[in-house]
Design a protein around this motif. Structure first.
Motif, PDB file in Angstrom:
ATOM      1  N   GLY A   6      25.754 -45.711   0.784  1.00 24.31           N
ATOM      2  CA  GLY A   6      25.630 -44.339   1.269  1.00 24.31           C
ATOM      3  C   GLY A   6      26.981 -43.673   1.428  1.00 24.31           C
ATOM      4  O   GLY A   6      27.153 -42.487   1.121  1.00 24.31           O
ATOM      5  N   ALA A   7      27.965 -44.441   1.898  1.00 24.56           N
ATOM      6  CA  ALA A   7      29.315 -43.882   2.052  1.00 24.56           C
ATOM      7  C   ALA A   7      29.891 -43.463   0.714  1.00 24.56           C
ATOM      8  O   ALA A   7      30.495 -42.393   0.583  1.00 24.56           O
ATOM      9  N   THR A   8      29.693 -44.295  -0.322  1.00 24.21           N
ATOM     10  CA  THR A   8      30.235 -43.940  -1.638  1.00 24.21           C
ATOM     11  C   THR A   8      29.506 -42.740  -2.222  1.00 24.21           C
ATOM     12  O   THR A   8      30.132 -41.856  -2.812  1.00 24.21           O
ATOM     13  N   ALA A   9      28.175 -42.695  -2.058  1.00 30.59           N
ATOM     14  CA  ALA A   9      27.401 -41.595  -2.631  1.00 30.59           C
ATOM     15  C   ALA A   9      27.765 -40.256  -2.003  1.00 30.59           C
ATOM     16  O   ALA A   9      27.744 -39.217  -2.673  1.00 30.59           O
ATOM     17  N   LEU A  10      28.095 -40.274  -0.696  1.00 29.44           N
ATOM     18  CA  LEU A  10      28.429 -39.024  -0.020  1.00 29.44           C
ATOM     19  C   LEU A  10      29.913 -38.685  -0.124  1.00 29.44           C
ATOM     20  O   LEU A  10      30.288 -37.512  -0.197  1.00 29.44           O
ATOM     21  N   LEU A  11      30.766 -39.722  -0.139  1.00 33.25           N
ATOM     22  CA  LEU A  11      32.208 -39.470  -0.172  1.00 33.25           C
ATOM     23  C   LEU A  11      32.719 -39.154  -1.570  1.00 33.25           C
ATOM     24  O   LEU A  11      33.691 -38.416  -1.720  1.00 33.25           O
ATOM     25  N   GLY A  12      32.075 -39.726  -2.596  1.00 31.12           N
ATOM     26  CA  GLY A  12      32.555 -39.519  -3.955  1.00 31.12           C
ATOM     27  C   GLY A  12      32.741 -38.063  -4.336  1.00 31.12           C
ATOM     28  O   GLY A  12      33.830 -37.645  -4.763  1.00 31.12           O
ATOM     29  N   PRO A  13      31.693 -37.220  -4.169  1.00 33.16           N
ATOM     30  CA  PRO A  13      31.847 -35.814  -4.567  1.00 33.16           C
ATOM     31  C   PRO A  13      32.896 -35.046  -3.770  1.00 33.16           C
ATOM     32  O   PRO A  13      33.479 -34.088  -4.290  1.00 33.16           O
ATOM     33  N   VAL A  14      33.170 -35.442  -2.510  1.00 32.05           N
ATOM     34  CA  VAL A  14      34.162 -34.697  -1.720  1.00 32.05           C
ATOM     35  C   VAL A  14      35.560 -35.286  -1.850  1.00 32.05           C
ATOM     36  O   VAL A  14      36.557 -34.587  -1.663  1.00 32.05           O
ATOM     37  N   ALA A  15      35.643 -36.593  -2.171  1.00 31.51           N
ATOM     38  CA  ALA A  15      36.965 -37.197  -2.368  1.00 31.51           C
ATOM     39  C   ALA A  15      37.514 -36.904  -3.757  1.00 31.51           C
ATOM     40  O   ALA A  15      38.733 -36.912  -3.964  1.00 31.51           O
ATOM     41  N   GLY A  16      36.613 -36.642  -4.710  1.00 27.78           N
ATOM     42  CA  GLY A  16      37.043 -36.382  -6.073  1.00 27.78           C
ATOM     43  C   GLY A  16      38.066 -35.256  -6.199  1.00 27.78           C
ATOM     44  O   GLY A  16      39.112 -35.431  -6.833  1.00 27.78           O
ATOM     45  N   PRO A  17      37.809 -34.073  -5.619  1.00 30.69           N
ATOM     46  CA  PRO A  17      38.768 -32.973  -5.776  1.00 30.69           C
ATOM     47  C   PRO A  17      40.154 -33.275  -5.220  1.00 30.69           C
ATOM     48  O   PRO A  17      41.161 -32.873  -5.818  1.00 30.69           O
ATOM     49  N   VAL A  18      40.248 -33.974  -4.078  1.00 24.23           N
ATOM     50  CA  VAL A  18      41.575 -34.243  -3.517  1.00 24.23           C
ATOM     51  C   VAL A  18      42.318 -35.287  -4.346  1.00 24.23           C
ATOM     52  O   VAL A  18      43.534 -35.172  -4.563  1.00 24.23           O
TER      53      VAL A  18
END
Length: 517
Positions: free
Chosen positions: A150-162
């Motif tokens: 769940g952490a990867t599924a939610l963090l991936g899209p928001v960590a990608g831009p940075v």
């Protein structure tokens, strides 16, 4: 002599190989979800180097999502066809190769081919991560694996831009794709060490729902192209759009035919007749629009209006990941104790409020204007996505859980694809409308307008420069109003689907998290 109570059975524990397999699945899912949005904050730079316009640039993000939507429902069948380890090795290896193609791209066509390849192969890595958790971990330890996923599924899209922004500013945008080479090598190594080999079952090729597979590709692919290109091609005045619409319609008819003639349809649309599952699919589609739409729109706004570079814009998007990290350890407890209807309704309300906070943007807004909304968006996303995932799996019989998981994940990505296509259309239409409305308020004969123009001519040393300055100011104001419109649309969309939370049934009290695969 009293009867002795039987000793409790020892709790089953996963071995090191099982946890290495979970680590491999989680790493693959993280790599795939990161690449959904890793280009968002770097798009202005990429577009300039490969010669793509702003509208064409949305394809760099959309192509990945569309390909993922097509492959995710096929993942279960492909697992059975090749065996899980062989399938994951193929997906990881090809994903790395397509990433290299994106990294060396010099034209929009090369980039789109690479992104489509990334989407097809990366999309396979997401549901298979849940399969590993469900099959390699005992039930008592599955909540830990689900929390990691769940952490990867939610963090991936928001960590990608940075991450993409940092690589673009400190190295080059090419490294946003080249970074997948060492990660892919690590993933392949973990798979070879931790995953047991299973024999392929190529006989399943004859049993595949080919009507559904072909229809899914034609329907969603054609529909996305129509939405992306329709505005630029003047919609149905273009023969290209007409033919693509026909292709899309035929594709959806083939998909529907597969529901009746295939032994196991590629997407079991009959599940949508389930009131709870149908409600979940509608809600997760809108949540997908919010997650992927805002992670795309916010960097574009900050780049065009506030003059932010890729890294600065990515850091603002990443703010929504902070609540995800802080709340993730508590999600198993929340799922066991909080009524799902309250949680989802609360999450949707927070998401709507976060989008509403962004409707008052001005031409002097900067990253600080998004801090509160991004933090709230992270909270709302956790309450929505974690509970909706459980509701999707538990709303259908156990033997249909994998079909429900595939349809659920496809709906989330479909929402993202619609959001990106819709942003391109709305941006073109509303930018033109707001520009004309602003120009209508500036009468050439008005004394204050003439005085302003005269002052600009004197300050800039020429009438041509002054007029270009005024035109640029009008465009900036119109673009700001356009982005405000986008956030208004997201706000209204969330509000409209919020009552569907009432159709959800409470999860069993004290039950462990369900694993979708």
């Amino acid at each position: 002599m009293s009867d002795a109570e039987p000793a409790p059975a020892p709790e089953e524990r996963a071995d090191a190989a099982a946890w290495l397999a979970v680590a491999a699945g989680t790493l693959g899912a993280l790599m795939a979800t990161l690449d959904i949005s890793i280009v968002n904050s770097s798009l202005p730079t990429i577009q300039g180097e490969i010669g793509a316009s702003g509208t064409e640039g949305t394809w760099i993000a959309t192509a990945y999502l569309v390909a993922e939507i097509i492959i995710i429902p096929l993942s279960g069948w492909l697992e059975r066809l090749f065996g899980l380890r062989t399938f994951l090795l193929l997906a990881a290896g090809l994903f790395t190769l397509f990433s290299m193609l994106c990294g060396v791209s010099t034209t929009l066509t090369m980039m789109i081919i690479g992104r489509v390849g990334q989407g097809f192969t990366g999309g396979a890595l997401i549901p298979t991560a849940m399969t590993i958790i469900a099959t390699r971990l005992p039930r008592s330890q599955q909540p830990i694996g689900n929390a990691l996923f769940g952490a990867t599924a939610l963090l991936g899209p928001v960590a990608g831009p940075v991450l993409g922004g940092w690589l673009t500013e400190n190295l080059s945008w090419h490294y946003a794709f080249f970074i997948n080479l060492p990660v892919g090598a690590a993933l392949i190594t973990l798979l070879l060490v931790a995953m047991p080999h299973k024999r392929s079952n190529l006989a399943l090729i004859a049993e595949a729902d080919w009507l559904g597979i072909i229809g899914l590709a034609m329907g969603l692919g054609g529909l996305t192209v129509v939405l992306e290109e329709g505005e630029r091609e003047q919609w149905f005045s273009s023969s290209t759009i007409i033919w693509l619409t026909i292709v899309s319609a035929v594709g959806f008819m083939l998909l529907a035919a597969g529901q009746f003639f295939a032994r196991r349809p590629v997407i079991r649309l009959a599940l949508l007749r389930n009131r709870q599952f149908g409600s979940v699919v509608v809600m997760v589609t809108v949540v997908g629009m919010v997650i992927y739409g805002t992670s795309y729109a916010i960097p574009q706004f900050l780049s065009a209006i506030a003059g932010y570079n890729s890294l600065q814009a990515g850091q603002i998007v990443m703010l929504s990941g902070a609540p995800v990290i802080l709340m993730m350890p508590f999600t198993p407890w929340l799922i066991r104790t909080v009524d799902i209807r309250l949680s989802v309704a609360f999450g949707l309300t927070v998401l709507a409020f976060s989008a509403w906070l962004e409707t008052d943007l001005t031409s002097v807004s900067d990253g600080s204007s998004f801090v509160d909304s991004q933090l709230l968006r992270g909270v709302g996303t956790v309450f929505c996505m974690m509970f909706l995932n459980q509701a999707a799996i538990r709303s259908v019989p156990a033997e249909q859980a994998s079909d429900a998981a595939g349809l659920y994940n496809a709906a989330r990505n479909l929402g993202g694809s619609f959001a990106l296509a819709g942003i391109a259309v709305i941006q073109d239409q509303r930018l033109w409308l707001h520009s004309r409305r602003i120009e209508e308020t500036l009468s050439a004969n008005a004394i204050n307008v003439q005085d302003y123009v005269a002052g600009q001519v004197q300050a800039l040393g020429g009438q041509g420069r002054a007029m270009r300055m005024i035109e640029g100011t009008i465009q900036m104001q119109a673009l700001t109003m356009t982005y405000s419109d986008l956030f208004w649309i997201l706000t209204v969309g969330i509000i409209l689907v919020s009552p569907l939370a009432l159709f959800l049934r409470p999860l069993p009290k004290g039950a462990p998290m369900a694993a979708g695969h």
